[in-house]
Design an enzyme around this catalytic site. Structure first.
Site, short mmCIF file in Angstrom:
data_model
loop_
_atom_site.label_atom_id
_atom_site.label_comp_id
_atom_site.label_asym_id
_atom_site.label_seq_id
_atom_site.Cartn_x
_atom_site.Cartn_y
_atom_site.Cartn_z
N LYS A 25 0.84 -1.21 0.00
CA LYS A 25 0.00 0.00 0.00
C LYS A 25 0.87 1.26 0.00
O LYS A 25 0.63 2.20 -0.75
CB LYS A 25 -0.91 -0.02 1.24
CG LYS A 25 -2.06 0.94 1.19
CD LYS A 25 -2.96 0.82 2.42
CE LYS A 25 -4.13 -0.08 2.20
NZ LYS A 25 -5.18 0.00 3.23
N PHE A 56 -31.53 8.90 6.21
CA PHE A 56 -31.49 7.56 6.83
C PHE A 56 -32.88 6.97 7.00
O PHE A 56 -33.10 6.10 7.83
CB PHE A 56 -30.70 7.58 8.15
CG PHE A 56 -29.22 7.60 7.89
CD1 PHE A 56 -28.48 6.44 7.93
CD2 PHE A 56 -28.59 8.78 7.54
CE1 PHE A 56 -27.14 6.45 7.63
CE2 PHE A 56 -27.25 8.80 7.24
CZ PHE A 56 -26.52 7.64 7.28
N GLY A 69 -25.15 -2.29 5.77
CA GLY A 69 -23.97 -3.15 5.84
C GLY A 69 -22.75 -2.25 5.95
O GLY A 69 -22.82 -1.19 6.55
N CYS A 94 -18.74 -0.41 9.05
CA CYS A 94 -18.97 0.29 10.34
C CYS A 94 -20.24 -0.13 11.08
O CYS A 94 -20.16 -0.62 12.20
CB CYS A 94 -18.96 1.79 10.12
SG CYS A 94 -17.31 2.41 9.74
N1 LIG Z 1 -14.43 3.41 6.95
C1 LIG Z 1 -15.23 4.30 7.53
O1 LIG Z 1 -16.18 4.79 6.90
C2 LIG Z 1 -15.00 4.75 8.94
C3 LIG Z 1 -15.63 5.91 9.40
C4 LIG Z 1 -15.41 6.31 10.72
C5 LIG Z 1 -14.60 5.56 11.55
N2 LIG Z 1 -14.01 4.42 11.07
C6 LIG Z 1 -13.13 3.68 11.98
O2 LIG Z 1 -11.77 3.98 11.66
C7 LIG Z 1 -10.93 2.85 11.86
C8 LIG Z 1 -10.20 2.51 10.58
O3 LIG Z 1 -11.15 2.15 9.59
P1 LIG Z 1 -10.80 2.08 8.04
O4 LIG Z 1 -12.09 1.82 7.33
O5 LIG Z 1 -9.98 3.26 7.65
O6 LIG Z 1 -9.88 0.76 8.02
P2 LIG Z 1 -8.94 0.26 6.83
O7 LIG Z 1 -8.85 -1.19 7.00
O8 LIG Z 1 -9.40 0.84 5.53
O9 LIG Z 1 -7.53 0.93 7.15
C9 LIG Z 1 -6.73 0.61 8.24
C10 LIG Z 1 -5.27 0.64 7.81
O10 LIG Z 1 -4.45 0.43 8.96
C11 LIG Z 1 -3.33 -0.32 8.56
N3 LIG Z 1 -2.70 -0.89 9.74
C12 LIG Z 1 -3.10 -1.94 10.51
N4 LIG Z 1 -2.24 -2.15 11.51
C13 LIG Z 1 -1.26 -1.22 11.40
C14 LIG Z 1 -0.08 -0.93 12.14
N5 LIG Z 1 0.24 -1.66 13.22
N6 LIG Z 1 0.70 0.08 11.73
C15 LIG Z 1 0.38 0.80 10.63
N7 LIG Z 1 -0.72 0.58 9.90
C16 LIG Z 1 -1.54 -0.42 10.28
C17 LIG Z 1 -3.89 -1.31 7.57
O11 LIG Z 1 -2.89 -1.85 6.73
C18 LIG Z 1 -4.90 -0.44 6.81
O12 LIG Z 1 -4.31 0.17 5.67
C19 LIG Z 1 -11.85 1.75 12.38
O13 LIG Z 1 -11.86 1.78 13.79
C20 LIG Z 1 -13.21 2.16 11.86
O14 LIG Z 1 -14.27 1.66 12.64
C21 LIG Z 1 -14.19 4.01 9.79
#
Ligand SMILES: NC(=O)c1ccc[n+]([C@@H]2O[C@H](COP(=O)([O-])OP(=O)(O)OC[C@H]3O[C@@H](n4cnc5c(N)ncnc54)[C@H](O)[C@@H]3O)[C@@H](O)[C@H]2O)c1
Length: 429
Positions: A35, A249, A257, A260
């Site tokens: 990535k 909503f 789904g 989140c």
């Molecule tokens: N996707 C959404 O719409 C959204 C919205 C609000 C909050 N969140 C929250 O944010 C958080 C992240 O969600 P996301 O959708 O971005 O996840 P994601 O899986 O898209 O991204 C997470 C990233 O973290 C990296 N990662 C994992 N362990 C790591 C480490 N030790 N060091 C460095 N990088 C590491 C992964 O490789 C990945 O690229 C979650 O808690 C989620 O609930 C997500």
């Protein structure tokens, strides 16, 4: 300000890019080397409207960079945001191992005062655990603050939401990091609320559970509409014009789904249980959501009778419009159910086909939505992409053995569809 984001996924990449856009110097860290390589070479790993241009612009301006080294990034930054996954465990509770790992990595790299901000969605009281962990593993014994700053972005609208947030929540354990956090966010011109750290963590789970509840509520109403000949869209419009309720909503469909809502609901139910409260209300939200998928699938089998050897066209694979994210997508679940019943599938999604390939190995991916209906016994709308409203209905109708559409997202007008010669079944109308 000099900022680091650890975890360069949907939240980390968009947040980091928008922080750079308003003038901060941002280093995005990820432990997925492929990535980081892709990002360093000018590519981006996700589809999000407007994101690619913004990444390129800020990389070129020297405000945004990517690395796989947490220690290098921590060393160079004042504020470190954690945006790693918090996936569900089989019992619904949150797998905190990613957060704990990163807390230890940060602790090991700290040689001066840092503000460590949790942006991932986490159970209440995680801030205390992160603080304990950093204290334990920080060899340099320097001072630090832990802050909770939950993220509310919507996938598909993430750049817009980050640049124009409804509010910024900053949860703190002491007043010390407040001014720095305000400085990070002031350029966004949004209301900032400062709370204690437990409240900030609760706000995120409470907000997401409430939105899921709203969807399940209108889905339950859709069942009553179907039984009585009422129209759920008219009911939603009438309800939504009340400012206390709001129209958003309140779209009936095949259920929510994504990465989140399902996991945050299970987590919140589990958190409540651990505190000694049985959150019956949210369990019911989950049940209604599961029923909605069952009912829609039954609508298909009731009409087509036997699915074995039937060819079904499916429009939509992403969990919602404007994203290529297929994590816990109802559209994918629907496809898997139809496949299990023996149907063969022709599927299309404007952005999510690449990511769906590993989940749906035995289907035909069709590049043009207007070719999906070819020789099909039915067409199913599974994601609410706006593009699908422009489907060539005449071409599709003629290409099918019999023109039947199951619209799981209520994109078309029932009377108009009948006039055009379709047997049309939607949700709650
Ligand atoms: N996707 C959404 O719409 C959204 C919205 C609000 C909050 N969140 C929250 O944010 C958080 C992240 O969600 P996301 O959708 O971005 O996840 P994601 O899986 O898209 O991204 C997470 C990233 O973290 C990296 N990662 C994992 N362990 C790591 C480490 N030790 N060091 C460095 N990088 C590491 C992964 O490789 C990945 O690229 C979650 O808690 C989620 O609930 C997500």
């Amino acid at each position: 300000m000099k900022l680091t984001i650890i975890g360069t996924g949907y939240v980390g990449l968009v947040t980091g890019t928008c922080f750079a856009e308003i003038g901060h110097e941002v280093i995005c860290v990820d432990n997925d080397a492929s990535k980081v390589k892709l990002l360093q070479s000018g590519g981006i790993p996700i589809y999000e409207p407007g994101l690619q241009e913004l990444v390129q612009k800020n990389v070129a301006a020297g405000r945004l960079s990517f690395t796989s080294s947490t220690s290098e990034a921590v060393e160079k930054s004042d504020v470190i945001f954690i945006a790693v996954p918090t996936p569900p465990q089989p019992d619904g509770s949150v797998d905190m191992s990613f957060i704990e790992r990163v807390a230890r990595d940060i602790a090991g790299a700290m040689t001066s005062y840092k503000i460590v901000v949790d942006k991932s969605t986490v159970p209440v009281k995680t801030g205390d655990k992160v603080a304990e962990t950093i204290k334990r593993y920080c060899k340099a014994k320097v001072e630090f603050d832990v802050v909770s700053n939950p993220e509310f972005l919507r996938e598909g609208f993430a750049v817009e939401d980050l640049m124009h947030p409804d509010r910024i929540v900053i949860g703190v354990r002491s007043p010390r990091p407040v001014s720095a956090m305000q400085a990070v966010y002031t350029p966004f011109n949004a209301p900032i609320i400062v709370t204690d750290i437990n409240s900030a963590e609760l706000i995120k789970h409470a907000a997401n559970s409430f939105l899921a509840l709203k969807i399940s509520y209108i889905n339950a109403i859709s069942v009553l509409c179907e039984a009585t000949g009422a129209n759920v869209q008219e009911v939603a419009a009438g309800m939504g014009m009340d400012e206390r309720i709001g129209r958003r909503f309140l779209n009936a469909g095949i259920g929510f789904g994504g990465s989140c809502f399902p996991k945050d609901l299970s987590a919140f139910i589990k958190i409540a249980q651990q505190i000694g409260y049985d959150f019956h209300l949210l369990k019911e939200v989950q049940r209604i959501n599961a029923d909605q998928m069952d009912r829609f699938t039954k609508k298909i089998t009731d009409t087509l009778w036997v699915l074995k050897d039937k060819k079904i066209g499916v429009l939509g694979l992403a969990f919602k419009q404007n994203t290529d994210d297929v994590r816990s997508s109802p559209a994918i679940e629907l496809c898997q159910r139809l496949l299990k019943e023996g149907a063969t599938l022709r599927v299309h999604d404007p952005k999510a086909m690449e990511k769906a390939k590993s989940l749906l190995p035995n289907v035909t991916f069709v590049e043009d939505m207007n070719d999906v209906a070819e020789d099909c016994d039915a067409l199913v709308v599974a994601t609410e992409w706006d593009d699908f409203r422009k489907l060539d209905l005449e071409k599709s109708r003629k290409a099918m053995t019999h023109p039947i559409m199951f619209d799981g997202r209520n994109l078309f007008d029932p009377a108009e569809m009948e006039r055009l010669g379709w047997m049309y079944k939607s949700v709650g109308r």
